[in-house]
Design a protein around this motif. Structure first.
Motif, PDB file in Angstrom:
ATOM      1  N   LEU A   5       0.988  -0.778   0.369  1.00  0.00           N
ATOM      2  CA  LEU A   5      -0.122   0.042  -0.334  1.00  0.00           C
ATOM      3  C   LEU A   5       0.810   1.267  -0.292  1.00  0.00           C
ATOM      4  O   LEU A   5       1.420   1.353   0.106  1.00  0.00           O
ATOM      5  N   ALA A   6       0.437   2.142   0.029  1.00  0.00           N
ATOM      6  CA  ALA A   6       0.700   4.152   0.334  1.00  0.00           C
ATOM      7  C   ALA A   6       0.597   4.799   1.096  1.00  0.00           C
ATOM      8  O   ALA A   6      -0.157   4.251   2.038  1.00  0.00           O
ATOM      9  N   SER A  62       6.331  -2.668  -0.971  1.00  0.00           N
ATOM     10  CA  SER A  62       6.932  -1.606  -0.333  1.00  0.00           C
ATOM     11  C   SER A  62       8.368  -1.621  -0.719  1.00  0.00           C
ATOM     12  O   SER A  62       9.613  -1.692  -0.860  1.00  0.00           O
ATOM     13  N   SER A  63       9.356  -2.758   0.104  1.00  0.00           N
ATOM     14  CA  SER A  63      10.198  -2.711   0.336  1.00  0.00           C
ATOM     15  C   SER A  63      10.907  -3.274  -1.074  1.00  0.00           C
ATOM     16  O   SER A  63      12.557  -2.666  -1.662  1.00  0.00           O
ATOM     17  N   VAL A  64      10.222  -3.975  -2.293  1.00  0.00           N
ATOM     18  CA  VAL A  64      10.453  -4.495  -3.330  1.00  0.00           C
ATOM     19  C   VAL A  64      10.629  -2.985  -4.519  1.00  0.00           C
ATOM     20  O   VAL A  64      11.868  -2.351  -5.580  1.00  0.00           O
ATOM     21  N   ALA A 104       8.181   4.851   4.974  1.00  0.00           N
ATOM     22  CA  ALA A 104       9.398   5.264   4.798  1.00  0.00           C
ATOM     23  C   ALA A 104       9.202   6.180   3.602  1.00  0.00           C
ATOM     24  O   ALA A 104      10.275   6.764   2.873  1.00  0.00           O
ATOM     25  N   PHE A 105       8.078   6.250   2.562  1.00  0.00           N
ATOM     26  CA  PHE A 105       7.608   6.938   1.423  1.00  0.00           C
ATOM     27  C   PHE A 105       7.917   8.183   2.327  1.00  0.00           C
ATOM     28  O   PHE A 105       7.866   8.769   0.748  1.00  0.00           O
ATOM     29  N   SER A 152      -1.166   4.905   3.791  1.00  0.00           N
ATOM     30  CA  SER A 152       0.478   4.068   4.514  1.00  0.00           C
ATOM     31  C   SER A 152      -0.121   3.141   5.794  1.00  0.00           C
ATOM     32  O   SER A 152      -1.483   3.434   5.861  1.00  0.00           O
ATOM     33  N   ASP A 153       0.929   2.783   6.209  1.00  0.00           N
ATOM     34  CA  ASP A 153       0.576   1.699   7.418  1.00  0.00           C
ATOM     35  C   ASP A 153       0.358   2.790   8.395  1.00  0.00           C
ATOM     36  O   ASP A 153       0.046   1.791   9.431  1.00  0.00           O
TER      37      ASP A 153
END
Length: 442
Positions: free
Chosen positions: A18-19, A300-302, A326-327, A342-343
């Motif tokens: 997700l974002a 997200s990691s990718v 992180a983004f 986002s989280d």
């Protein structure tokens, strides 16, 4: 192989890919569009309750014995997907069964195409400069054809898409989002029972390394999308709906006359999403092919492993599924965007759900990567803020042969509930939980 016994639990499932939509800690998400009371299922009230926080919100009938997840409750970011949009997706790919992130992938594509129209330029930097503005403070429009027509007339637009109003904040993430509440049945599949809305305050100070800088080049006149989505790997179940969402958007864009008078093109890449690690080489392939915008990755990691490669090349990266916080502060030079929350929002909704279910001492078991760690941190923060206690906080290697040691660490603290933040490896972890006697009916 189906599991030999039934594990009864309550689950909160939050998709991995997700974002950004950060909720302030002083305000809570609000219920909206509920289709059933948001109360815990009666199943699994004995023993330790399991909150299954997982990107794999899919049909588990082939993995678990029938009834294994009966009564499980779940949350998944994203609003209600209308029947009309589902039918449009199925015309593109009749084999799609799970529509997770299809609306977000569709909107990511439409937004970037409209940004190119607004800029009168298909280069990445030109698109990035317009991406945020077309989601707010203009005339509402809901399709590429309608919005492109308004732009042609010199009218500012506010694109509201299949995934909702979007309205990106200054860092290129949705400023408002919806989280759906779901419940599993005897068939180990899930159905929606309601929705929760959340909002995000905008970041006050955007750093220089988060803004588009330098000269804006002229594109070659043909807008080219690259799709870096999981055809294989841990998140491959998320690939089909996202590929279909992009395909649908491109089909509609071209039927409406394309961008800058030419049909939009697409190059497809497999993100692999960590197993195997093929995203960097696939990204190189898309860049060599002339991609102006890359849709993805789901994980997200990718995305974090290729974001510098993409944005450093002056190409827009926009994800339909990244959720890591992180983004929010990443030095992306204004070239990274996302269409999912986002989280921070997910963590708040999850913590609120657990608290409302009456659990005061919980354990968190999360995969050790950008997605798992960020979400675990937010769940912990919001849950402790509500007065609850996290008695065990365990991060695990997603590629481990087994998770026996981690499960035993959690069990030793005797929590009221367990929050599991995982991807496809949940199919291995759940048997370990059953073996340990966690979550079973007394």
């Amino acid at each position: 192989m189906p599991l030999p016994r039934r594990i009864t639990c309550i689950a909160v499932l939050v998709s991995a890919a997700l974002a950004t939509a950060a909720c302030g800690s002083s305000s809570s998400p609000t219920a909206a569009g509920s289709e059933a009371p948001a109360t815990p299922a009666t199943a699994g009230t004995a023993g330790t309750q399991l909150y299954f926080v997982d990107g794999n919100t899919a049909d588990y009938s082939g993995d678990f014995e029938p009834g294994t997840l009966d009564g499980v409750r779940a949350t998944l970011p994203g609003g209600k997907i209308g029947d009309e949009f589902r039918q449009r997706i199925l015309k593109i790919n009749s084999k799609v069964k799970d529509f997770t992130y299809a609306p977000e992938a569709y909107d990511a594509t439409i937004l970037s195409a409209l940004a190119a129209v607004a800029a009168k330029n298909d280069s990445g930097k030109a698109i990035a400069e317009k991406e945020i503005g077309i989601t707010r403070d203009g005339t509402k429009c809901t399709s590429f054809k309608q919005c492109a027509g308004l732009l042609a007339d010199g009218t500012d637009i506010d694109y509201d898409g299949a995934s909702g109003p979007i309205e990106m904040n200054s860092t290129g993430s949705p400023s408002a989002a919806t989280v759906g509440i779901y419940q599993f049945g005897q068939d180990n599949n899930y159905k929606n029972v309601g929705y929760v809305n959340g909002t995000t305050p905008d970041q006050a100070n955007i750093r220089a390394d988060q803004k588009v800088s330098g000269p804006i080049p002229k594109g070659d006149g043909t807008l080219t999308f690259g799709t870096l989505l999981p055809a294989t790997g841990d998140s491959s179940f998320l690939g089909a709906p996202q590929f279909a969402g992009v395909d649908l958007a491109i089909d509609e864009i071209n039927k409406a006359g394309g961008v800058l008078g030419k049909d939009v093109k697409q190059l497809k890449g497999d993100s692999g999403d960590g197993s195997p690690n093929i995203a960097p080489s696939e990204t190189d392939k898309l860049l060599r092919g002339g991609a102006d915008v890359i849709i993805g990755a789901a994980s997200s990691s990718v995305s974090l492993s290729v974001i510098d490669k993409i944005t450093g090349a002056g190409v827009v990266q926009i994800s339909a599924g990244n959720t890591s916080t992180a983004f929010d502060t990443y030095p992306d030079h204004g070239m990274y965007f996302r269409t999912a929350p986002s989280d921070v929002l997910q963590g708040q909704v999850m913590a609120q759900t657990i608290s409302e279910d009456g659990h005061r001492n919980i354990a968190i078991l999360a995969r050790q990567d950008a997605y798992g760690e960020a979400l675990a941190k937010n769940v912990r923060s919001f849950y402790e803020e509500s007065g609850g206690k996290v008695v065990s906080y365990v991060l695990y290697d997603a590629n481990a042969a087994n998770y026996t040691a981690e499960v035993e660490k959690v069990k030793a603290q005797d929590p009221d509930a367990i929050v599991l933040i995982s991807f496809d490896e949940s199919k291995k972890i759940v048997p370990e939980l059953i073996k340990a006697g966690i979550g079973q009916n007394g």
